[in-house]
Design a protein around this motif. Sequence first.
Motif, PDB file in Angstrom:
ATOM      1  N   GLU A 185     -18.797 -11.736  43.106  1.00 28.46           N
ATOM      2  CA  GLU A 185     -20.091 -11.606  43.773  1.00 28.46           C
ATOM      3  C   GLU A 185     -20.078 -10.453  44.771  1.00 28.46           C
ATOM      4  N   TRP A 186     -18.978 -10.342  45.540  1.00 24.98           N
ATOM      5  CA  TRP A 186     -18.908  -9.255  46.517  1.00 24.98           C
ATOM      6  C   TRP A 186     -18.937  -7.903  45.816  1.00 24.98           C
ATOM      7  N   ILE A 187     -18.165  -7.779  44.739  1.00 23.43           N
ATOM      8  CA  ILE A 187     -18.110  -6.506  44.015  1.00 23.43           C
ATOM      9  C   ILE A 187     -19.471  -6.166  43.420  1.00 23.43           C
ATOM     10  N   ALA A 188     -20.144  -7.174  42.830  1.00 21.27           N
ATOM     11  CA  ALA A 188     -21.455  -6.921  42.233  1.00 21.27           C
ATOM     12  C   ALA A 188     -22.460  -6.463  43.285  1.00 21.27           C
ATOM     13  N   ALA A 189     -22.427  -7.094  44.463  1.00 20.60           N
ATOM     14  CA  ALA A 189     -23.347  -6.694  45.527  1.00 20.60           C
ATOM     15  C   ALA A 189     -22.986  -5.321  46.079  1.00 20.60           C
ATOM     16  N   TYR A 190     -21.699  -5.069  46.253  1.00 17.63           N
ATOM     17  CA  TYR A 190     -21.258  -3.789  46.805  1.00 17.63           C
ATOM     18  C   TYR A 190     -21.646  -2.623  45.902  1.00 17.63           C
ATOM     19  N   ARG A 191     -21.569  -2.813  44.609  1.00 17.66           N
ATOM     20  CA  ARG A 191     -21.884  -1.731  43.676  1.00 17.66           C
ATOM     21  C   ARG A 191     -23.362  -1.372  43.695  1.00 17.66           C
ATOM     22  N   MET A 192     -24.200  -2.248  44.232  1.00 15.87           N
ATOM     23  CA  MET A 192     -25.632  -1.971  44.310  1.00 15.87           C
ATOM     24  C   MET A 192     -26.019  -1.260  45.602  1.00 15.87           C
ATOM     25  N   THR A 193     -25.075  -1.053  46.511  1.00 13.73           N
ATOM     26  CA  THR A 193     -25.349  -0.317  47.742  1.00 13.73           C
ATOM     27  C   THR A 193     -25.078   1.166  47.510  1.00 13.73           C
ATOM     28  N   PRO A 194     -25.694   2.046  48.303  1.00 12.27           N
ATOM     29  CA  PRO A 194     -25.433   3.482  48.121  1.00 12.27           C
ATOM     30  C   PRO A 194     -23.962   3.839  48.244  1.00 12.27           C
ATOM     31  N   ASN A 195     -23.246   3.196  49.172  1.00  8.85           N
ATOM     32  CA  ASN A 195     -21.831   3.503  49.343  1.00  8.85           C
ATOM     33  C   ASN A 195     -20.986   2.982  48.183  1.00  8.85           C
ATOM     34  N   GLY A 196     -21.440   1.921  47.524  1.00  6.96           N
ATOM     35  CA  GLY A 196     -20.639   1.320  46.475  1.00  6.96           C
ATOM     36  C   GLY A 196     -20.899   1.861  45.091  1.00  6.96           C
ATOM     37  N   ARG A 197     -21.813   2.811  44.979  1.00 10.95           N
ATOM     38  CA  ARG A 197     -22.112   3.340  43.644  1.00 10.95           C
ATOM     39  C   ARG A 197     -20.979   4.176  43.076  1.00 10.95           C
ATOM     40  N   SER A 198     -20.057   4.590  43.927  1.00  6.87           N
ATOM     41  CA  SER A 198     -18.898   5.346  43.446  1.00  6.87           C
ATOM     42  C   SER A 198     -17.735   4.433  43.064  1.00  6.87           C
ATOM     43  N   PHE A 199     -17.927   3.115  43.174  1.00  2.00           N
ATOM     44  CA  PHE A 199     -16.876   2.167  42.801  1.00  2.00           C
ATOM     45  C   PHE A 199     -16.586   2.310  41.313  1.00  2.00           C
ATOM     46  N   ARG A 200     -15.331   2.576  40.985  1.00  2.91           N
ATOM     47  CA  ARG A 200     -14.978   2.963  39.619  1.00  2.91           C
ATOM     48  C   ARG A 200     -14.583   1.786  38.745  1.00  2.91           C
ATOM     49  N   GLY A 201     -14.645   0.576  39.286  1.00  5.01           N
ATOM     50  CA  GLY A 201     -14.277  -0.596  38.508  1.00  5.01           C
ATOM     51  C   GLY A 201     -13.021  -1.240  39.051  1.00  5.01           C
ATOM     52  N   VAL A 202     -12.816  -2.504  38.682  1.00  4.26           N
ATOM     53  CA  VAL A 202     -11.707  -3.281  39.218  1.00  4.26           C
ATOM     54  C   VAL A 202     -10.358  -2.689  38.819  1.00  4.26           C
ATOM     55  N   THR A 203     -10.155  -2.445  37.539  1.00  7.85           N
ATOM     56  CA  THR A 203      -8.850  -1.958  37.073  1.00  7.85           C
ATOM     57  C   THR A 203      -8.524  -0.562  37.597  1.00  7.85           C
ATOM     58  N   PRO A 204      -9.439   0.425  37.508  1.00 10.06           N
ATOM     59  CA  PRO A 204      -9.113   1.737  38.094  1.00 10.06           C
ATOM     60  C   PRO A 204      -8.822   1.671  39.588  1.00 10.06           C
ATOM     61  N   THR A 205      -9.540   0.812  40.309  1.00  8.26           N
ATOM     62  CA  THR A 205      -9.298   0.686  41.750  1.00  8.26           C
ATOM     63  C   THR A 205      -7.895   0.156  42.026  1.00  8.26           C
ATOM     64  N   LEU A 206      -7.482  -0.860  41.276  1.00 12.18           N
ATOM     65  CA  LEU A 206      -6.138  -1.404  41.464  1.00 12.18           C
ATOM     66  C   LEU A 206      -5.070  -0.392  41.070  1.00 12.18           C
ATOM     67  N   ARG A 207      -5.294   0.348  40.004  1.00 12.61           N
ATOM     68  CA  ARG A 207      -4.321   1.348  39.585  1.00 12.61           C
ATOM     69  C   ARG A 207      -4.159   2.419  40.659  1.00 12.61           C
ATOM     70  N   THR A 208      -5.270   2.834  41.253  1.00 10.26           N
ATOM     71  CA  THR A 208      -5.201   3.844  42.303  1.00 10.26           C
ATOM     72  C   THR A 208      -4.480   3.305  43.527  1.00 10.26           C
ATOM     73  N   THR A 209      -4.822   2.076  43.936  1.00 11.75           N
ATOM     74  CA  THR A 209      -4.219   1.485  45.130  1.00 11.75           C
ATOM     75  C   THR A 209      -2.720   1.286  44.958  1.00 11.75           C
ATOM     76  N   LEU A 210      -2.302   0.870  43.764  1.00 12.80           N
ATOM     77  CA  LEU A 210      -0.889   0.598  43.515  1.00 12.80           C
ATOM     78  C   LEU A 210      -0.105   1.852  43.164  1.00 12.80           C
ATOM     79  N   GLY A 211      -0.796   3.003  43.104  1.00 15.81           N
ATOM     80  CA  GLY A 211      -0.104   4.256  42.849  1.00 15.81           C
ATOM     81  C   GLY A 211       0.333   4.443  41.425  1.00 15.81           C
ATOM     82  N   ILE A 212      -0.377   3.842  40.480  1.00 15.90           N
ATOM     83  CA  ILE A 212      -0.020   4.001  39.069  1.00 15.90           C
ATOM     84  C   ILE A 212      -0.500   5.370  38.592  1.00 15.90           C
TER      85      ILE A 212
END
Length: 367
Positions: free
Chosen positions: A329-356
Amino acid sequence: MSIGTSESLQRLFAQWKREVLAQAQPEHRAELQRQLQQREEELLAKAANGTAGAAFSDLMGLGKDGAPPFESISKPVLVQDFDESVIQTQLHAAAELYFIYQHERMKVFQVAGVLLRLFHDGRIRIQRGPGARALYLMEKHQPLRYKPKDRQLAYRRAFNYGSLTAPRGAVVFRNFHREFIAFTSAIAQYFRDLLIGEVIRGSQALNERPFASQATIQRLGADMRWQLDRATYGNIVALTVEAAEYLKTILDALECADIKKAFDANTKWDVIEVVSQRYLGGTGEISQRSKMADAGRLLLNFAADNPFKTRDFRDFQTEVSPLGPVAEEWIAAYRMTPNGRSFRGVTPTLRTTLGIPGAGASRDLAS
């Protein structure tokens, strides 16, 4: 307990544990292994209790028997207590402060200021109803010590949100937004993997490890709660209590019938929307921010209450599974905000955070 005795005890206990587990029923093996591991840690800690001084004097050759053989020196047990070294009151205050921040973004506090100004100027046609009294009480209940600037400084310190510069020397959790997105994404990914695992196996009752990783959630959650604890010292707890009380007063006032009637509104959210449109230059993403406030507070309270030390996947699954829909729910709401439109998805975000490698640069840092 000497080093030699300790090593012998660990070796014998490990051998005995393998024999016991080999004779245990498959459905009881995991629980029995957990209990045996806990018992072994308790025995070693009890045996080594109070031997740190003796270990040092023996190692230096200052004991009553001179310099003993190395294997006869007492062996202290080092305890890892980093994950418990936080103040939960501050973490719960951070969760409430996040809830308040999202209402700040919805312009709730600004709407209250507009209504008070209209009430003083006689430009809102209410006089003796509950709304008029609520506005009078709202003015009396305005925060006495912590004004809007203090709230903005608190948002900056705890979340690195806002435009104000933090005071010199203050600790700021500069990476909160990225870590919170990663933590939320990890929970969402865990929830999705559990659902996929249930489909593949055909049942959620099978005693097999689910196709999901708890280590990512535990590591991100432990780090985030430590960073929040560092940044929420000082007046954050008192400020949150005062601001939360004022926010409740505002929301209660906006529910009054005569205030809603003055703006031809059905709910308090309609009042916020109309006043924002007329006097504040536009609305503040009310629908999205309200969901982010509620879901974000639940996720931060979960991080505050959980030491993230559970090793048994079934216990961890029981704790985390109810938060899967909350994270989504948080992710769905965040993606609808102007700041969250650049959210690249759950898996890409985790890969970036974990340094993959190959994940690409993260663009999820805007608040």
